[in-house]
Structures are given as structure tokens and as C-alpha cells.
Design an enzyme around this catalytic site. Structure first.
Site, short mmCIF file in Angstrom:
data_model
loop_
_atom_site.label_atom_id
_atom_site.label_comp_id
_atom_site.label_asym_id
_atom_site.label_seq_id
_atom_site.Cartn_x
_atom_site.Cartn_y
_atom_site.Cartn_z
N CYS A 151 0.81 -1.16 -0.06
CA CYS A 151 0.01 0.10 -0.07
C CYS A 151 0.90 1.16 0.08
O CYS A 151 0.65 2.25 -0.83
CB CYS A 151 -0.82 0.07 1.24
N CYS A 152 2.09 1.27 0.94
CA CYS A 152 2.92 2.45 0.85
C CYS A 152 3.48 2.71 -0.46
O CYS A 152 3.95 3.75 -0.84
CB CYS A 152 3.75 2.27 1.89
N CYS A 234 -0.84 7.94 7.55
CA CYS A 234 -2.03 7.81 7.20
C CYS A 234 -3.09 7.40 8.45
O CYS A 234 -2.65 6.70 9.45
CB CYS A 234 -2.21 6.45 5.98
N CYS A 237 -3.12 3.49 9.64
CA CYS A 237 -1.88 2.90 10.09
C CYS A 237 -1.10 3.91 11.15
O CYS A 237 0.06 3.69 11.46
CB CYS A 237 -1.20 2.96 8.94
N CYS A 260 7.97 3.72 5.55
CA CYS A 260 7.14 3.56 4.55
C CYS A 260 7.73 3.37 3.32
O CYS A 260 7.08 2.97 2.29
CB CYS A 260 6.15 4.70 4.22
#
Length: 264
Positions: A151-152, A234, A237, A260
Site C-alpha cells: 500500500c505504501c 495515514c 496505520c 514507509c
């Protein structure tokens, strides 16, 4: 109202930027950037001149002597506005890159808007290839919960790399006191991964110095900083941190992930 206020409307430019050394999107460089060899040599000279603990203003002054807008950018998570404010003092109109992942806290978006309205900068929203909804359809809902690294990579690392291709130098707010992985952060270095000079003027600052500078200069600050979030990422997280804990302990809590991918 910030002491740096201009009284102008916010300037926020959502952009998707192609990989190019002559991109004209989002206030980036028009024309040819200097070669990697030239920029590497500059990074080495800057590191030698500034050493380990030169004051932030001296670091930024070195950049102002050796680089010109729009070849310079500032990366900002919108936890605070100290770095954009310091850079804008010597390089007014600098691009401030905000990684618009689609997952930020409302307070973070509000801080971004305040920075755009009150500082002498050009805030640029750096967008991933897909919206959150598109990513959910392609890879399944809540990828961050199943594979935070991917996702990062999709929502931060890849978009920033595309964007940085249009610059010669980027400033970051990385500090040595943030985490064990950051204790050796230099003031100036060559960023081999992204292919440009990387400058960390606040590397030697403490969290308390950051907060004090914000207070003294009436700068925009994310209210979450005073609510137990010394490191803000985010929303899904990021968790509150207990007093005395590692400032980044609230990032990806319960996993072995500590970065990240932007600074490793």
C-alpha cells in the site's frame, strides 16, 4: 495568522506527474536538469561544507546558492510547517509536495490547506495512479491491513519517485531523534534511489525544538501533534503513542514495519 502570511487564496494543485526530466506539470522544472554526476558532486561538496550539525538556515542558504526554483521541492507530511516556512524564507514560491494517499486524517488535510493559504509556497498534491476506490476494486478492500508495504509503495513511494524526476533537489523533515533507523541522517546526501540531491535541514532538531519554533513563529501545526501523535501518517496505520515511547511507535503498530519506504 502566520507571520509568513501573504493574505492570498490557497494554491493546491492535484497532479499526476510523468517520469521526465523536463516535466512542466505542477510547477516543476522547465528545460534540462543538470546531470547526475554534476548533482552528485554538488551533494558531496555540500556535505563537506556543512558537516554534521550546521544550523538549518545555513543548510538552506547553501541550497539557495547552488540551486534555483523550480528545481527544488520540499516534502511535507503536514504534521507541522516548520520546514516549508524555513525554506520559503530563502526560496519563496518553492513547491511543497504533499503525498495525497487518500487516507489522511481530517486534521492533516486542514493543515495542508492552512499551509497553502498562509505560507509563501506552492502546495502540490502528489497523487497515486489509482484512487482508494479504484485500488479497492483492483486489489481488494483495505490493502493497508493486509499488505501495508505494498500500500505504501503504491500510494507513497511510486508517486513521489515519479514526481521527484522533475527536480534536482528535495528537502525532507527527517530528524535523527525520530527513530533508531534515522540516527545517522546526514544534512546533505545524494539520493541514489530517486536520482537527486536530498537535504535534511532539521536532522539535528528535537521534537521539542520543532514545537517551540512553531509556537514562536505562529506557524500552522497539525493539532494531532498535541494529542499523542508525534508522528502522523495515514489514519488507518497511525495510533497514539504513550508518553516516553518511540515517537514512531504509533506507525504500523503491531507489525515489524517501521518505514514507509520513502527514506530507506
Amino acid at each position: 495568522m502566520s507571520k509568513h502570511a501573504l493574505g492570498v487564496d490557497p494554491v493546491i494543485e492535484p497532479v499526476e506527474i510523468p517520469v521526465s526530466t523536463s516535466s512542466t506539470t505542477g510547477g516543476q522544472v522547465t528545460g534540462t536538469l543538470r546531470s547526475h554526476d554534476e548533482l552528485k558532486a554538488l551533494a558531496g561538496a555540500g556535505a563537506a561544507e556543512l558537516g554534521w550539525d550546521a544550523p538549518a538556515r545555513d543548510v538552506i542558504a547553501w541550497v539557495a546558492r547552488n540551486f534555483e526554483l523550480p528545481a527544488v521541492a520540499v516534502a511535507c507530511s503536514m504534521a507541522d510547517a516548520v520546514l516549508p516556512a524555513l525554506v520559503a524564507d530563502q526560496l519563496p514560491g518553492v513547491d511543497v509536495l504533499f503525498l495525497e494517499t487518500g487516507y489522511h486524517f481530517p486534521e492533516t488535510y486542514a493543515t495542508r490547506d492552512e499551509v497553502a493559504a498562509n505560507l509563501r509556497v506552492n502546495v502540490v498534491d502528489v497523487l497515486p495512479e489509482n484512487t482508494v476506490e479504484q485500488q479497492d476494486r483492483l486489489l481488494g478492500k483495505d490493502l493497508f491491513a493486509r499488505d501495508a508495504a505494498q500500500c505504501c509503495a503504491l500510494r507513497k513511494v511510486a508517486p513521489l519517485r515519479r514526481t521527484l524526476a522533475g527536480y534536482e533537489l528535495w528537502f525532507t523533515g527527517v530528524r535523527r531523534d525520530e527513530a533508531p533507523t534515522r540516527t545517522n541522517t546526514p544534512l546533505v546526501s545524494w539520493d541514489e534511489t530517486n536520482g537527486l540531491v536530498k537535504v535534511n535541514p532539521l536532522a539535528a532538531w528535537s521534537f521539542d525544538q520543532l514545537v517551540q519554533y512553531s509556537d514562536d513563529n505562529l506557524l500552522p501545526v497539525n493539532p494531532l501533534l498535541s494529542q499523542g501523535y508525534p508522528s502522523i501518517g495515514c489514519q488507518p496505520c497511525t495510533r497514539k503513542v504513550a508518553p516516553g515511547d518511540d515517537p514512531r511507535a504509533g506507525r504500523w503498530a503491531g507489525t515489524d514495519k517501521t518505514e514507509c519506504g520513502l527514506h530507506v
